[in-house]
Scaffold this motif. Sequence first.
Motif, PDB file in Angstrom:
ATOM      1  N   ILE A 262      19.353   5.723 119.987  1.00 53.31           N
ATOM      2  CA  ILE A 262      19.340   5.977 118.544  1.00 53.31           C
ATOM      3  C   ILE A 262      19.484   4.649 117.799  1.00 53.31           C
ATOM      4  CG2 ILE A 262      20.590   7.068 116.625  1.00 53.31           C
ATOM      5  CD1 ILE A 262      21.409   9.290 118.670  1.00 53.31           C
ATOM      6  N   TRP A 263      20.426   3.827 118.243  1.00 57.43           N
ATOM      7  CA  TRP A 263      20.652   2.521 117.619  1.00 57.43           C
ATOM      8  C   TRP A 263      19.378   1.672 117.673  1.00 57.43           C
ATOM      9  CZ3 TRP A 263      24.446  -1.662 119.878  1.00 57.43           C
ATOM     10  CH2 TRP A 263      24.742  -2.623 118.900  1.00 57.43           C
ATOM     11  N   LEU A 264      18.733   1.643 118.842  1.00 56.74           N
ATOM     12  CA  LEU A 264      17.500   0.867 118.988  1.00 56.74           C
ATOM     13  C   LEU A 264      16.397   1.388 118.074  1.00 56.74           C
ATOM     14  CD1 LEU A 264      17.575   0.281 122.817  1.00 56.74           C
ATOM     15  CD2 LEU A 264      17.333  -1.513 121.094  1.00 56.74           C
ATOM     16  N   GLU A 265      16.246   2.690 117.979  1.00 53.96           N
ATOM     17  CA  GLU A 265      15.212   3.269 117.105  1.00 53.96           C
ATOM     18  C   GLU A 265      15.477   2.907 115.649  1.00 53.96           C
ATOM     19  OE1 GLU A 265      11.841   5.171 115.770  1.00 53.96           O
ATOM     20  OE2 GLU A 265      12.375   4.543 117.804  1.00 53.96           O
ATOM     21  N   LEU A 266      16.718   2.956 115.237  1.00 52.64           N
ATOM     22  CA  LEU A 266      17.050   2.579 113.859  1.00 52.64           C
ATOM     23  C   LEU A 266      16.762   1.093 113.608  1.00 52.64           C
ATOM     24  CD1 LEU A 266      20.404   4.520 113.295  1.00 52.64           C
ATOM     25  CD2 LEU A 266      18.137   5.100 112.396  1.00 52.64           C
ATOM     26  N   ILE A 267      17.076   0.236 114.564  1.00 54.74           N
ATOM     27  CA  ILE A 267      16.793  -1.197 114.437  1.00 54.74           C
ATOM     28  C   ILE A 267      15.290  -1.420 114.320  1.00 54.74           C
ATOM     29  CG2 ILE A 267      16.842  -3.431 115.646  1.00 54.74           C
ATOM     30  CD1 ILE A 267      19.558  -2.463 116.887  1.00 54.74           C
ATOM     31  N   ARG A 268      14.524  -0.760 115.175  1.00 60.34           N
ATOM     32  CA  ARG A 268      13.063  -0.919 115.149  1.00 60.34           C
ATOM     33  C   ARG A 268      12.488  -0.492 113.805  1.00 60.34           C
ATOM     34  NH1 ARG A 268      13.075   1.583 121.093  1.00 60.34           N
ATOM     35  NH2 ARG A 268      13.297  -0.374 122.243  1.00 60.34           N
ATOM     36  N   ARG A 269      12.963   0.612 113.288  1.00 61.07           N
ATOM     37  CA  ARG A 269      12.467   1.070 111.983  1.00 61.07           C
ATOM     38  C   ARG A 269      12.880   0.105 110.881  1.00 61.07           C
ATOM     39  NH1 ARG A 269      11.750   7.460 111.691  1.00 61.07           N
ATOM     40  NH2 ARG A 269      11.181   7.807 113.843  1.00 61.07           N
ATOM     41  N   TYR A 270      14.111  -0.332 110.905  1.00 59.04           N
ATOM     42  CA  TYR A 270      14.626  -1.308 109.930  1.00 59.04           C
ATOM     43  C   TYR A 270      13.743  -2.554 109.914  1.00 59.04           C
ATOM     44  CZ  TYR A 270      18.121  -4.930 108.501  1.00 59.04           C
ATOM     45  OH  TYR A 270      18.798  -5.983 107.935  1.00 59.04           O
TER      46      TYR A 270
ATOM     47  N   ILE B 170      18.990  18.892 120.920  1.00 60.93           N
ATOM     48  CA  ILE B 170      19.630  17.589 120.681  1.00 60.93           C
ATOM     49  C   ILE B 170      18.594  16.608 120.145  1.00 60.93           C
ATOM     50  CG2 ILE B 170      20.659  15.588 121.842  1.00 60.93           C
ATOM     51  CD1 ILE B 170      22.155  17.624 123.649  1.00 60.93           C
ATOM     52  N   GLU B 171      17.423  16.562 120.785  1.00 62.18           N
ATOM     53  CA  GLU B 171      16.378  15.626 120.347  1.00 62.18           C
ATOM     54  C   GLU B 171      15.936  15.928 118.916  1.00 62.18           C
ATOM     55  OE1 GLU B 171      13.900  12.467 120.164  1.00 62.18           O
ATOM     56  OE2 GLU B 171      15.436  12.861 121.654  1.00 62.18           O
ATOM     57  N   LEU B 172      15.806  17.179 118.565  1.00 66.86           N
ATOM     58  CA  LEU B 172      15.436  17.546 117.190  1.00 66.86           C
ATOM     59  C   LEU B 172      16.508  17.101 116.200  1.00 66.86           C
ATOM     60  CD1 LEU B 172      13.878  21.099 117.693  1.00 66.86           C
ATOM     61  CD2 LEU B 172      12.683  19.009 116.967  1.00 66.86           C
ATOM     62  N   GLN B 173      17.775  17.279 116.565  1.00 63.87           N
ATOM     63  CA  GLN B 173      18.866  16.849 115.687  1.00 63.87           C
ATOM     64  C   GLN B 173      18.896  15.329 115.550  1.00 63.87           C
ATOM     65  OE1 GLN B 173      22.100  18.929 117.718  1.00 63.87           O
ATOM     66  NE2 GLN B 173      22.314  20.303 115.956  1.00 63.87           N
ATOM     67  N   VAL B 174      18.627  14.623 116.649  1.00 59.05           N
ATOM     68  CA  VAL B 174      18.573  13.162 116.608  1.00 59.05           C
ATOM     69  C   VAL B 174      17.460  12.716 115.666  1.00 59.05           C
ATOM     70  CG1 VAL B 174      17.959  11.109 117.973  1.00 59.05           C
ATOM     71  CG2 VAL B 174      19.628  12.747 118.868  1.00 59.05           C
ATOM     72  N   GLN B 175      16.264  13.288 115.831  1.00 59.64           N
ATOM     73  CA  GLN B 175      15.133  12.903 114.985  1.00 59.64           C
ATOM     74  C   GLN B 175      15.404  13.217 113.511  1.00 59.64           C
ATOM     75  OE1 GLN B 175      12.622  10.939 115.853  1.00 59.64           O
ATOM     76  NE2 GLN B 175      13.644  10.881 117.835  1.00 59.64           N
ATOM     77  N   LYS B 176      16.042  14.335 113.259  1.00 63.42           N
ATOM     78  CA  LYS B 176      16.397  14.683 111.881  1.00 63.42           C
ATOM     79  C   LYS B 176      17.376  13.647 111.314  1.00 63.42           C
ATOM     80  CE  LYS B 176      18.473  18.320 109.061  1.00 63.42           C
ATOM     81  NZ  LYS B 176      19.179  19.588 109.051  1.00 63.42           N
TER      82      LYS B 176
ATOM     83  N   TYR C  64      10.240  -1.790 108.492  1.00 62.64           N
ATOM     84  CA  TYR C  64      10.239  -1.731 107.029  1.00 62.64           C
ATOM     85  C   TYR C  64      10.375  -3.135 106.445  1.00 62.64           C
ATOM     86  CZ  TYR C  64      11.094   3.203 108.018  1.00 62.64           C
ATOM     87  OH  TYR C  64      11.005   4.478 108.499  1.00 62.64           O
ATOM     88  N   GLY C  65      11.093  -3.993 107.144  1.00 64.80           N
ATOM     89  CA  GLY C  65      11.216  -5.383 106.699  1.00 64.80           C
ATOM     90  C   GLY C  65       9.883  -6.106 106.755  1.00 64.80           C
ATOM     91  N   SER C  66       9.110  -5.870 107.795  1.00 61.19           N
ATOM     92  CA  SER C  66       7.796  -6.487 107.917  1.00 61.19           C
ATOM     93  C   SER C  66       6.895  -6.056 106.763  1.00 61.19           C
ATOM     94  CB  SER C  66       7.181  -6.095 109.262  1.00 61.19           C
ATOM     95  OG  SER C  66       5.911  -6.670 109.416  1.00 61.19           O
TER      96      SER C  66
ATOM     97  N   ALA D 191      18.230   8.886 107.727  1.00 58.44           N
ATOM     98  CA  ALA D 191      18.766   7.529 107.571  1.00 58.44           C
ATOM     99  C   ALA D 191      17.723   6.541 107.043  1.00 58.44           C
ATOM    100  CB  ALA D 191      19.302   7.028 108.915  1.00 58.44           C
ATOM    101  N   GLU D 192      16.468   6.953 106.988  1.00 59.63           N
ATOM    102  CA  GLU D 192      15.399   6.006 106.652  1.00 59.63           C
ATOM    103  C   GLU D 192      15.556   5.369 105.276  1.00 59.63           C
ATOM    104  OE1 GLU D 192      11.464   6.828 109.148  1.00 59.63           O
ATOM    105  OE2 GLU D 192      11.979   8.490 107.810  1.00 59.63           O
ATOM    106  N   ASP D 193      15.962   6.125 104.273  1.00 61.02           N
ATOM    107  CA  ASP D 193      16.151   5.528 102.946  1.00 61.02           C
ATOM    108  C   ASP D 193      17.118   4.355 103.021  1.00 61.02           C
ATOM    109  OD1 ASP D 193      14.397   7.150 101.571  1.00 61.02           O
ATOM    110  OD2 ASP D 193      15.937   8.440 100.700  1.00 61.02           O
ATOM    111  N   ASN D 194      18.227   4.545 103.724  1.00 61.29           N
ATOM    112  CA  ASN D 194      19.208   3.465 103.852  1.00 61.29           C
ATOM    113  C   ASN D 194      18.628   2.264 104.594  1.00 61.29           C
ATOM    114  OD1 ASN D 194      21.277   4.710 102.433  1.00 61.29           O
ATOM    115  ND2 ASN D 194      22.123   5.669 104.257  1.00 61.29           N
ATOM    116  N   LEU D 195      17.853   2.514 105.644  1.00 61.61           N
ATOM    117  CA  LEU D 195      17.246   1.406 106.385  1.00 61.61           C
ATOM    118  C   LEU D 195      16.351   0.568 105.472  1.00 61.61           C
ATOM    119  CD1 LEU D 195      16.248   3.276 109.672  1.00 61.61           C
ATOM    120  CD2 LEU D 195      18.216   1.763 109.337  1.00 61.61           C
ATOM    121  N   VAL D 196      15.549   1.242 104.666  1.00 65.43           N
ATOM    122  CA  VAL D 196      14.663   0.537 103.735  1.00 65.43           C
ATOM    123  C   VAL D 196      15.485  -0.251 102.717  1.00 65.43           C
ATOM    124  CG1 VAL D 196      12.935   0.841 101.903  1.00 65.43           C
ATOM    125  CG2 VAL D 196      12.748   2.160 104.024  1.00 65.43           C
ATOM    126  N   ILE D 197      16.499   0.371 102.156  1.00 67.94           N
ATOM    127  CA  ILE D 197      17.353  -0.284 101.159  1.00 67.94           C
ATOM    128  C   ILE D 197      18.032  -1.514 101.761  1.00 67.94           C
ATOM    129  CG2 ILE D 197      19.486  -0.005  99.821  1.00 67.94           C
ATOM    130  CD1 ILE D 197      18.499   2.971  99.378  1.00 67.94           C
TER     131      ILE D 197
END
Length: 137
Positions: free
Chosen positions: A112-120, A9-15, A123-125, A20-26
Motif C-alpha cells: 500500500i505504501w509503495l502504491e501511494l508513493i508511486r501515485r504521488y 481486502i483488496e477492494l477495501q485497499v483500492q478504495k 502526480y508530481g511528474s 487518498a489521491e486528493d491528498n497525494l496530489v495536494i
Amino acid sequence: MSLPTENKIELQVQKGIRQAEDNLVIWIQAALDNTKYGDLEESQFRNLLRVSDTTDSTEVIKNFLRYQVGRDKKWGRGKDSLAEKIVQDIDGNIKKTAQSIAESSQGDFKPIWLELIRRYLGYGSRYLKYLKDGKSL
C-alpha cells in the motif's frame, strides 16, 4: 484465507488508495510549489518514477533521490529542497496514510505504501510538466 476474503481486502485497499489521491496530489503540488530546486527536467522526475515502479523498496527510492541530489543541484540542497520534502512526505504523510489504509482494510502495509508513493510521484511528474510548459497558457 478464503478467496472472497482476499478479494474483499483488496477492494477495501483500492478504495482507501482512491480516497487518498486528493491528498497525494495536494502534497506533491505543495512540494513543487514551496521548495527550492534548480532547473529540474521532467525526464529526471520520470527517472525517479521509473525507479519507484521497478522496486519493492521504499529505501531504494529514497536512495536514488539522494543519489540525484549528490549529482547536481536540480533537486535542491538542504532542508528546504524538493528532494528533502519528497523524502519527508514518503516517511511522514504517505506512510501514515498507508498505515491507516492497512489497518482499516486489514491489507498488507508495504505494498500500500509503495502504491501511494508511486501515485504521488506520478502526480508530481504531471504537475512538473504543467509548471514547465503549461503555466503560461
